[in-house]
Scaffold this motif. Structure first.
Motif, short mmCIF file in Angstrom:
data_model
loop_
_atom_site.label_atom_id
_atom_site.label_comp_id
_atom_site.label_asym_id
_atom_site.label_seq_id
_atom_site.Cartn_x
_atom_site.Cartn_y
_atom_site.Cartn_z
N GLN A 604 4.10 26.52 99.19
CA GLN A 604 2.70 26.08 99.33
C GLN A 604 2.24 25.24 98.15
OE1 GLN A 604 0.48 29.74 100.14
NE2 GLN A 604 0.36 29.01 102.25
N LYS A 605 2.83 25.51 97.00
CA LYS A 605 2.33 24.83 95.81
C LYS A 605 3.44 24.71 94.78
CE LYS A 605 -2.14 24.93 93.61
NZ LYS A 605 -3.28 25.75 93.29
N GLU A 606 3.48 23.59 94.09
CA GLU A 606 4.40 23.43 92.97
C GLU A 606 3.58 22.83 91.85
OE1 GLU A 606 7.35 21.58 90.30
OE2 GLU A 606 5.67 20.66 91.31
N GLU A 607 3.49 23.54 90.73
CA GLU A 607 2.59 23.06 89.68
C GLU A 607 3.15 23.41 88.29
OE1 GLU A 607 -1.01 25.34 90.26
OE2 GLU A 607 0.08 27.22 90.19
N ALA A 608 2.52 22.82 87.26
CA ALA A 608 2.96 23.12 85.89
C ALA A 608 2.22 24.36 85.40
CB ALA A 608 2.64 21.94 84.98
N VAL A 609 2.93 25.23 84.64
CA VAL A 609 2.23 26.35 84.00
C VAL A 609 2.06 26.04 82.52
CG1 VAL A 609 2.09 28.85 84.17
CG2 VAL A 609 4.12 27.69 85.05
N SER A 610 3.06 25.41 81.94
CA SER A 610 2.98 25.01 80.54
C SER A 610 4.00 23.90 80.37
CB SER A 610 3.30 26.19 79.62
OG SER A 610 4.64 26.60 79.82
N GLN A 611 4.10 23.38 79.17
CA GLN A 611 5.07 22.32 78.89
C GLN A 611 6.47 22.73 79.37
OE1 GLN A 611 4.53 19.32 77.27
NE2 GLN A 611 6.68 18.84 77.54
N GLY A 612 6.99 22.03 80.36
CA GLY A 612 8.36 22.28 80.79
C GLY A 612 8.54 23.49 81.68
N VAL A 613 7.46 24.15 82.07
CA VAL A 613 7.62 25.29 82.98
C VAL A 613 6.84 25.02 84.27
CG1 VAL A 613 7.30 27.78 83.29
CG2 VAL A 613 7.89 26.88 81.05
N ARG A 614 7.54 25.13 85.41
CA ARG A 614 6.94 24.87 86.71
C ARG A 614 6.73 26.18 87.44
NH1 ARG A 614 5.15 19.96 86.32
NH2 ARG A 614 4.69 20.18 88.54
N ARG A 615 5.77 26.18 88.36
CA ARG A 615 5.51 27.39 89.13
C ARG A 615 5.49 27.04 90.61
NH1 ARG A 615 0.77 31.16 87.25
NH2 ARG A 615 2.53 31.84 85.97
N ILE A 616 6.19 27.87 91.38
CA ILE A 616 6.17 27.69 92.83
C ILE A 616 5.48 28.88 93.46
CG2 ILE A 616 7.69 27.91 94.86
CD1 ILE A 616 9.54 25.90 93.63
N LYS A 617 4.57 28.58 94.40
CA LYS A 617 4.02 29.66 95.23
C LYS A 617 4.54 29.41 96.63
CE LYS A 617 -0.03 30.81 92.58
NZ LYS A 617 -1.37 30.31 92.29
N ALA A 618 5.08 30.47 97.24
CA ALA A 618 5.66 30.27 98.57
C ALA A 618 5.33 31.46 99.46
CB ALA A 618 7.17 30.09 98.45
N VAL A 619 5.36 31.21 100.77
CA VAL A 619 5.07 32.29 101.72
C VAL A 619 6.17 32.36 102.78
CG1 VAL A 619 2.56 32.28 101.46
CG2 VAL A 619 3.65 30.71 103.08
N LEU A 620 6.23 33.49 103.44
CA LEU A 620 7.11 33.66 104.60
C LEU A 620 6.19 33.71 105.82
CD1 LEU A 620 9.44 36.41 103.11
CD2 LEU A 620 10.11 34.04 103.62
N GLN A 621 6.43 32.80 106.78
CA GLN A 621 5.50 32.76 107.92
C GLN A 621 6.15 33.32 109.16
OE1 GLN A 621 4.71 28.58 107.66
NE2 GLN A 621 2.81 28.89 106.51
#
Ligand code: ATP
Ligand code: MG
Length: 621
Positions: A604-621
């Motif tokens: 659902q989302k791919e974003e930065a959390v801090s310098q060089g660290v990415r965050r993915i939010k995902a769901v199972l539908q």
């Protein structure tokens, strides 16, 4: 032995940072001892650790030349404390070339820094280099050796090269009048996974070249081996620094090729450089003098007179400094995670002050001398010293109340868990007492009781993963398994450079943090989703196997870099057998049995959390 500190650590630290600043390096502050945004490892143990994302290719905001002095804490060295050169807390000076300069500049600067800037006698310097690896067709590092040879020659020293091979062989063949020594990959190769064989495809690594100082007044001790050599542990030679040259990458067919851009990583212990600059073969004597004086006045004994008492002085001095710095960085003594280590350090310091017949609470008083030593270089430690004192005093008083009773119980043969739960003896303290008395302790029994009563696991992925799960509802468990699939798929799409930084799971979604230099493209996100959904369609089983840690590592299962695991770990793998499994990780579970009913995986989302660290939010539908 008297050591005169001609050049104190603050001066050497400053000279090092200035030296590299003049050569175009951005000087960055030390990272905290508890890594930021990185729940995967408990402590910062080297200057390299916070730099890993940049060494793996992410661009550093301050450019390609970086230098610092990094506070470091190594739990693995706790049993070494008491010798002449290991402490758990130390400062590591570091400089990095991120795809910029390479061996020539690094080796010339190092030689210049050591011999001119802090005036170490070049006759007492020895260096090592990588001997090459025929099996993997990695050549001998003659370039580094040649550079050293020239520099020694400029100072009128003929630097003879000696092929040593393994450390064990070093004890057979000795120095042979050498100055430059070639060792095997166990000693002179760096990669995150260790020796070349252990490296997964895509992983970077390279040879390193280490620098040693010889204390000519310290005779070789044959207890360690027949002959002395730079990597001998007797204390005559002191490793003062390590230059890592990242220049190779392992290919998927197992061969090695050159990286398009080379990195340099240097790490050298500040306190050890003080030892070399002052020719003092005692890390405590030359760096902990005010603490030693305080302990001397409290116990009426003299440091350096009796060897077992000297060891106790060293342990107290180290553990107190380490505790002060850890508490200053926000760690509070407790029974779990980082706090457990501070508790263990403080209680061990109390026990050794008991050994020196100190029966009143003195540890908190030592804080003042430590804070004063670092008033200028770490003003925050000084500023926090009164609250640090309170925390230490409380811990000390509490443990002193039960220490002598606990020691009596120990003599009676009381089990380790009771000593822990009723008398505040950390397991390691009981093990140490047992070792001194030649007794055996049933660790499994302790662990069983420990789990039963408190379910506090202080190390390993097990807790980390459980920590990531909000609950163990059916949906959370599904998301947990999906997280493993996602983790592997990210490696498939983005390469081996990424690393898990954290995960958080609720019945509604999964969240996964990982190191990666750039925002993921839409195409990359689609690929990851596609792979995960393909695997779900294959309806692979999820299996668990419990293995000794070394065996588990050999399976190639993913685990946290730098994390210390217990003797045994459980590995979860998704696939029919562990060899062919699609994903494998050190993990405490729980997981679904088959992945076929996970549903459709969607990011659902791919974003930065801090310098060089990415965050993915995902769901199972
Ligand atoms: P050693 O073999 O002496 O334990 P190491 O191989 O563990 O050293 P590295 O991991 O290469 O050391 O760390 C880089 C530098 O940090 C070393 O060259 C040394 O100067 C310093 N260092 C490492 N461990 C300690 C320690 N426990 N106390 C003080 N300095 C240390
Ligand atoms: Mg070491």
């Amino acid at each position: 032995m008297l050591c005169l500190a001609h050049m104190k650590s603050s001066e050497i630290r400053q000279r090092f940072l200035k030296f590299f600043e003049k050569r175009g390096h951005a000087v960055i502050p030390s990272s905290p001892l508890v890594p930021e945004n990185d729940p995967t490892t408990l402590f910062t143990g080297s200057g390299m650790q916070p730099m890993v994302p940049y060494l793996l290719g992410e661009s550093h905001p301050l450019g390609t030349r970086i230098a610092d002095s990094q506070k470091s804490f190594r739990t693995v060295d706790i049993d070494e404390v008491g010798d002449n050169r290991h402490t758990t807390f130390f400062e590591m000076l570091g400089n990095w070339s991120l795809g910029d300069y390479f061996k020539k500049e690094q080796i010339e600067w190092m030689f210049q820094f050591l011999t001119e800037e802090i005036k170490i006698d070049p006759n007492k310097l020895y260096v090592t280099a990588f001997m090459g690896d025929d099996k993997n067709s990695i050549p001998k590092d003659i370039e580094s050796a040649g550079l050293w040879k020239k520099l020694f020659a400029q100072r009128g020293i003929e630097a003879k090269e000696i092929e040593i091979g393994s450390e064990e062989n070093g004890y057979q063949v000795g120095m042979q009048g050498g100055r430059i020594f070639f060792y095997d990959a166990k000693k002179n190769w760096w990669s995150r996974a260790g020796v070349p064989e252990k490296m997964p495809a895509g992983e970077p690594g390279g040879p390193d070249s280490e620098m040693f100082y010889e204390f000519t007044d310290v005779p070789h001790d044959e207890k360690f081996g027949k002959f002395c050599h730079p990597n001998c542990d007797c204390g005559r030679f002191l490793e003062i620094g390590n230059n890592v040259f990242m220049e190779y990458k392992k290919n998927s067919d197992g061969t090695f090729s050159k990286l398009p851009k080379n990195n340099v990583d240097f790490g050298g212990g500040l306190e050890r450089l003080v030892m070399a600059a002052t020719n003092c073969p005692d890390i405590i004597r030359v760096n902990y003098q005010p603490i030693i004086e305080y302990i001397e006045s409290a116990c009426g004994k003299k440091y350096g007179e009796k060897s077992d008492e000297t060891r106790a002085f060293r342990i107290i001095a180290d553990h107190m400094k380490a505790s002060v710095f850890l508490i200053a960085d926000g760690v509070i003594p407790s029974n779990a995670d980082q706090g457990y280590y501070v508790r263990r350090l403080l209680r061990r310091a109390v026990r050794f002050s008991d050994f020196l017949d100190i029966d009143k609470s003195i540890l908190s008083e030592v804080v003042d001398s430590i804070a004063l030593m670092y008033k200028d270089s770490y003003p925050e430690v000084y500023a926090k010293s009164s609250s640090i004192k309170n925390i230490i005093a409380e811990e000390e008083n509490r443990f002193r109340e039960t220490l002598s009773k606990g020691l009596k119980e120990f003599e009676k043969g009381t089990d380790a868990f009771t000593l822990f739960s009723s008398y505040g003896f950390p397991l390691e303290l009981t093990l140490e007492l047992a070792k001194e008395k030649g007794l055996n302790i049933d660790i499994d029994e302790f662990k069983k009781e420990f789990k039963k009563h408190q379910d506090l696991s202080r190390s390993g992925a097990e807790k980390k993963f459980k920590g990531g799960l909000a609950d163990t509802s059916e949906m959370s468990v599904k998301y947990h398994t999906a997280t493993h699939l996602l983790h592997q798929a990210l490696h498939d799409v983005l390469g081996e450079g990424i690393m898990q930084k954290g995960s958080n799971i609720t019945p509604e979604r999964l969240r996964f943090d990982f190191s990666h230099g750039a925002k993921m493209t839409g195409d990359e996100i689609k690929k990851v989703e596609y792979i995960v959904n393909q695997k779900i369609k294959e309806n692979l089983p999820v299996n668990k196997i419990v293995l000794p840690t070394a065996e588990a590592e050999k399976t190639g299962a993913r685990h946290f870099f730098g994390e210390k695991y217990g003797d045994q770990v459980s590995v979860y793998y998704i696939g029919k057998d562990i060899q062919s499994a699609y994903a494998k990780e050190f993990c405490g579970g729980p997981h679904v049995e088959n992945i076929g009913n996970l549903g459709t995986f969607k990011i659902q989302k791919e974003e930065a959390v801090s310098q060089g660290v990415r965050r993915i939010k995902a769901v199972l539908q």
